[in-house]
Motif scaffolding. Structure first.
Motif, PDB file in Angstrom:
ATOM      1  N   SER A   1       0.851  -1.186   0.000  1.00 55.30           N
ATOM      2  CA  SER A   1       0.000   0.000   0.000  1.00 55.30           C
ATOM      3  C   SER A   1       0.886   1.234   0.000  1.00 55.30           C
ATOM      4  O   SER A   1       2.112   1.125   0.159  1.00 55.30           O
ATOM      5  CB  SER A   1      -0.877   0.004   1.258  1.00 55.30           C
ATOM      6  OG  SER A   1      -0.090   0.322   2.402  1.00 55.30           O
ATOM      7  N   PRO A   2       0.318   2.430  -0.121  1.00 49.58           N
ATOM      8  CA  PRO A   2       1.141   3.630   0.043  1.00 49.58           C
ATOM      9  C   PRO A   2       1.860   3.681   1.396  1.00 49.58           C
ATOM     10  O   PRO A   2       2.970   4.214   1.483  1.00 49.58           O
ATOM     11  CB  PRO A   2       0.130   4.771  -0.107  1.00 49.58           C
ATOM     12  CG  PRO A   2      -0.893   4.214  -1.040  1.00 49.58           C
ATOM     13  CD  PRO A   2      -1.042   2.777  -0.619  1.00 49.58           C
TER      14      PRO A   2
ATOM     15  N   ASN B   1      -0.141   6.217   7.420  1.00 51.09           N
ATOM     16  CA  ASN B   1      -1.569   6.018   7.640  1.00 51.09           C
ATOM     17  C   ASN B   1      -2.391   6.133   6.356  1.00 51.09           C
ATOM     18  O   ASN B   1      -3.502   6.659   6.353  1.00 51.09           O
ATOM     19  CB  ASN B   1      -2.092   7.015   8.680  1.00 51.09           C
ATOM     20  CG  ASN B   1      -3.277   6.469   9.466  1.00 51.09           C
ATOM     21  OD1 ASN B   1      -3.458   5.255   9.568  1.00 51.09           O
ATOM     22  ND2 ASN B   1      -4.079   7.362  10.025  1.00 51.09           N
ATOM     23  N   ALA B   2      -1.840   5.612   5.267  1.00 49.21           N
ATOM     24  CA  ALA B   2      -2.533   5.649   3.974  1.00 49.21           C
ATOM     25  C   ALA B   2      -2.505   4.257   3.348  1.00 49.21           C
ATOM     26  O   ALA B   2      -2.172   4.091   2.182  1.00 49.21           O
ATOM     27  CB  ALA B   2      -1.883   6.668   3.051  1.00 49.21           C
ATOM     28  N   GLY B   3      -2.900   3.259   4.140  1.00 46.95           N
ATOM     29  CA  GLY B   3      -2.742   1.875   3.714  1.00 46.95           C
ATOM     30  C   GLY B   3      -3.875   1.308   2.904  1.00 46.95           C
ATOM     31  O   GLY B   3      -4.178   0.117   3.015  1.00 46.95           O
TER      32      GLY B   3
ATOM     33  N   PRO C   1      -6.131  -5.338   3.803  1.00 42.59           N
ATOM     34  CA  PRO C   1      -5.282  -6.434   4.306  1.00 42.59           C
ATOM     35  C   PRO C   1      -3.792  -6.237   4.079  1.00 42.59           C
ATOM     36  O   PRO C   1      -2.984  -6.994   4.618  1.00 42.59           O
ATOM     37  CB  PRO C   1      -5.800  -7.659   3.534  1.00 42.59           C
ATOM     38  CG  PRO C   1      -6.448  -7.104   2.320  1.00 42.59           C
ATOM     39  CD  PRO C   1      -7.010  -5.782   2.718  1.00 42.59           C
ATOM     40  N   PHE C   2      -3.416  -5.214   3.300  1.00 45.32           N
ATOM     41  CA  PHE C   2      -2.001  -4.953   3.031  1.00 45.32           C
ATOM     42  C   PHE C   2      -1.618  -3.566   3.543  1.00 45.32           C
ATOM     43  O   PHE C   2      -0.715  -2.929   3.028  1.00 45.32           O
ATOM     44  CB  PHE C   2      -1.739  -5.067   1.525  1.00 45.32           C
ATOM     45  CG  PHE C   2      -2.481  -6.213   0.886  1.00 45.32           C
ATOM     46  CD1 PHE C   2      -2.091  -7.528   1.124  1.00 45.32           C
ATOM     47  CD2 PHE C   2      -3.583  -5.988   0.085  1.00 45.32           C
ATOM     48  CE1 PHE C   2      -2.781  -8.589   0.560  1.00 45.32           C
ATOM     49  CE2 PHE C   2      -4.288  -7.043  -0.489  1.00 45.32           C
ATOM     50  CZ  PHE C   2      -3.888  -8.349  -0.249  1.00 45.32           C
ATOM     51  N   PHE C   3      -2.335  -3.079   4.551  1.00 45.09           N
ATOM     52  CA  PHE C   3      -2.227  -1.706   5.042  1.00 45.09           C
ATOM     53  C   PHE C   3      -0.805  -1.346   5.462  1.00 45.09           C
ATOM     54  O   PHE C   3      -0.216  -0.386   4.948  1.00 45.09           O
ATOM     55  CB  PHE C   3      -3.189  -1.520   6.225  1.00 45.09           C
ATOM     56  CG  PHE C   3      -3.386  -0.096   6.669  1.00 45.09           C
ATOM     57  CD1 PHE C   3      -2.385   0.605   7.335  1.00 45.09           C
ATOM     58  CD2 PHE C   3      -4.581   0.546   6.449  1.00 45.09           C
ATOM     59  CE1 PHE C   3      -2.564   1.915   7.749  1.00 45.09           C
ATOM     60  CE2 PHE C   3      -4.786   1.858   6.857  1.00 45.09           C
ATOM     61  CZ  PHE C   3      -3.770   2.540   7.513  1.00 45.09           C
ATOM     62  N   SER C   4      -0.253  -2.062   6.422  1.00 39.04           N
ATOM     63  CA  SER C   4       1.021  -1.659   7.031  1.00 39.04           C
ATOM     64  C   SER C   4       2.147  -2.669   6.830  1.00 39.04           C
ATOM     65  O   SER C   4       3.276  -2.416   7.242  1.00 39.04           O
ATOM     66  CB  SER C   4       0.832  -1.422   8.533  1.00 39.04           C
ATOM     67  OG  SER C   4       0.377  -2.600   9.179  1.00 39.04           O
ATOM     68  N   GLN C   5       1.845  -3.788   6.213  1.00 33.25           N
ATOM     69  CA  GLN C   5       2.862  -4.816   6.000  1.00 33.25           C
ATOM     70  C   GLN C   5       2.628  -5.494   4.661  1.00 33.25           C
ATOM     71  O   GLN C   5       1.519  -5.946   4.362  1.00 33.25           O
ATOM     72  CB  GLN C   5       2.830  -5.856   7.125  1.00 33.25           C
ATOM     73  CG  GLN C   5       3.952  -6.881   7.040  1.00 33.25           C
ATOM     74  CD  GLN C   5       3.973  -7.801   8.253  1.00 33.25           C
ATOM     75  OE1 GLN C   5       3.202  -7.641   9.195  1.00 33.25           O
ATOM     76  NE2 GLN C   5       4.866  -8.780   8.230  1.00 33.25           N
ATOM     77  N   GLU C   6       3.677  -5.553   3.850  1.00 31.14           N
ATOM     78  CA  GLU C   6       3.566  -6.233   2.567  1.00 31.14           C
ATOM     79  C   GLU C   6       3.284  -7.723   2.770  1.00 31.14           C
ATOM     80  O   GLU C   6       3.760  -8.333   3.726  1.00 31.14           O
ATOM     81  CB  GLU C   6       4.851  -6.063   1.757  1.00 31.14           C
ATOM     82  CG  GLU C   6       5.042  -4.671   1.180  1.00 31.14           C
ATOM     83  CD  GLU C   6       6.237  -4.598   0.256  1.00 31.14           C
ATOM     84  OE1 GLU C   6       7.139  -5.465   0.366  1.00 31.14           O
ATOM     85  OE2 GLU C   6       6.277  -3.674  -0.578  1.00 31.14           O
TER      86      GLU C   6
END
Length: 311
Positions: free
Chosen positions: A169-170, A177-179, A259-264
């Motif tokens: 995500s970004p 905080n742009a996941g 589901p990919f907000f903060s971790q690839e």
């Protein structure tokens, strides 16, 4: 209102009706511009009172498409649309906007008291590389009280690229905080300033980036001044359950499980990734008691064994 489900398919999109009211349109063979990452989307979505709770191609982000499965960071490719976020260059237009191409309908027909549709998709990068084969299934079920209905959305993506792909995500690219990415809903313009609601009474944009089994948005319509509620629940079988959520009420209404907000997440070559969600479209305002009931309805619909067309 009658709870009888009917549908019409024009070989590009299908429209599902509850009684005489068209409650959902699903464009499964999209023809949007390449820079908007053409992909299937739901719009319009309507409550049983006839209020529209989605928007298509808003002027501020024309690549937002009602309710759609959209991934902005699929390796270096963008299946979200618009510019891509890169830490060193911020948002930049790149020749990386992919396309999800409809291949064929697998089934379409009655499913118990509701409707079921399944089709095959192939994902292509802008340069023309075939990276994913997908089977997508949707199910629409009328609610027991006549004031809500539920959309079950399931995607089964198989990585056919021949290599592992990092889905992020970004935020994983460096933007705080742009996941966003995943099943994403964009609400009508009059929903700006509406209420983001979570389990246990949690409210507001502080819920962005937090984990939970469901999230909801309550907005008020122009003209009628009535309220509507949209709730999305995550299936317990999803790998990242409970997911982090992306949500905004200003300057516009949007939210979705990310589901990919903060971790690839590594999408291994040859593997299949399955994600399922229930989206409840409800007429009227919703307090915490009603939201809990709608969340229970979503969970029950997700767990129910669907009756396939022709069975």
């Amino acid at each position: 209102m009658s709870n009888t489900i009917s549908w019409h398919d024009d070989e590009k999109s299908l429209t599902v009706s509850l009684g005489d009211l068209e409650i959902a349109a699903y464009t499964y063979d999209a023809t949007d511009e390449q820079r908007e990452s053409p992909r299937p989307f739901f719009h319009p979505l309507r409550t049983t009172a006839g209020e529209t709770v989605s928007v298509y191609r808003p002027w501020d982000h024309v690549w937002h498409k009602g309710l759609a499965w959209s991934l902005p960071h699929f390796g270096d490719d963008n299946f979200w649309g618009g510019p891509s976020y890169r830490k060193k260059t911020d948002y930049t237009w790149l020749p990386n906007n992919g396309r999800m191409r409809h291949e064929r309908v697998l089934e379409a027909g009655a499913s118990g008291s509701g409707f079921r549709f399944s089709h095959e998709l192939s994902w292509w990068t802008q340069p023309g590389e075939h990276v994913v084969d997908e089977i997508r299934t949707i199910r629409i079920e009328p609610g027991p009280g006549g004031d809500a209905w539920t959309l079950v959305f399931e995607t089964a993506m198989t990585n056919v690229s021949g290599r592992d792909v990092q889905i992020g995500s970004p935020t994983t690219e460096g933007r705080d905080n742009a996941g966003y990415g995943g099943l994403f809903w964009r609400g009508p313009r009059e929903f700006a300033g509406g209420r983001i609601e979570g389990p246990g009474g949690a409210t507001g944009e502080a819920l962005r980036g937090t984990r939970g089994p469901w999230l909801a948005f309550v907005g008020q319509h122009d003209d009628s001044c009535r309220h509507s509620t949209v709730l999305i629940a995550d299936a317990t079988t999803n790998a990242q359950h409970p997911p982090e959520w992306f949500a905004r009420s200003e300057p516009f209404a949007c939210f979705g499980p990310a589901p990919f907000f903060s971790q690839e997440v590594t999408f291994t070559a040859g593997s299949t990734m399955v994600n399922r969600y229930a989206v409840v479209i409800a007429d009227g305002d919703s307090d915490q008691e009603r939201l809990a009931n709608l969340a229970s309805l979503a969970a029950e619909t997700l767990q129910a064994e669907p009756v396939k067309a022709g069975a």
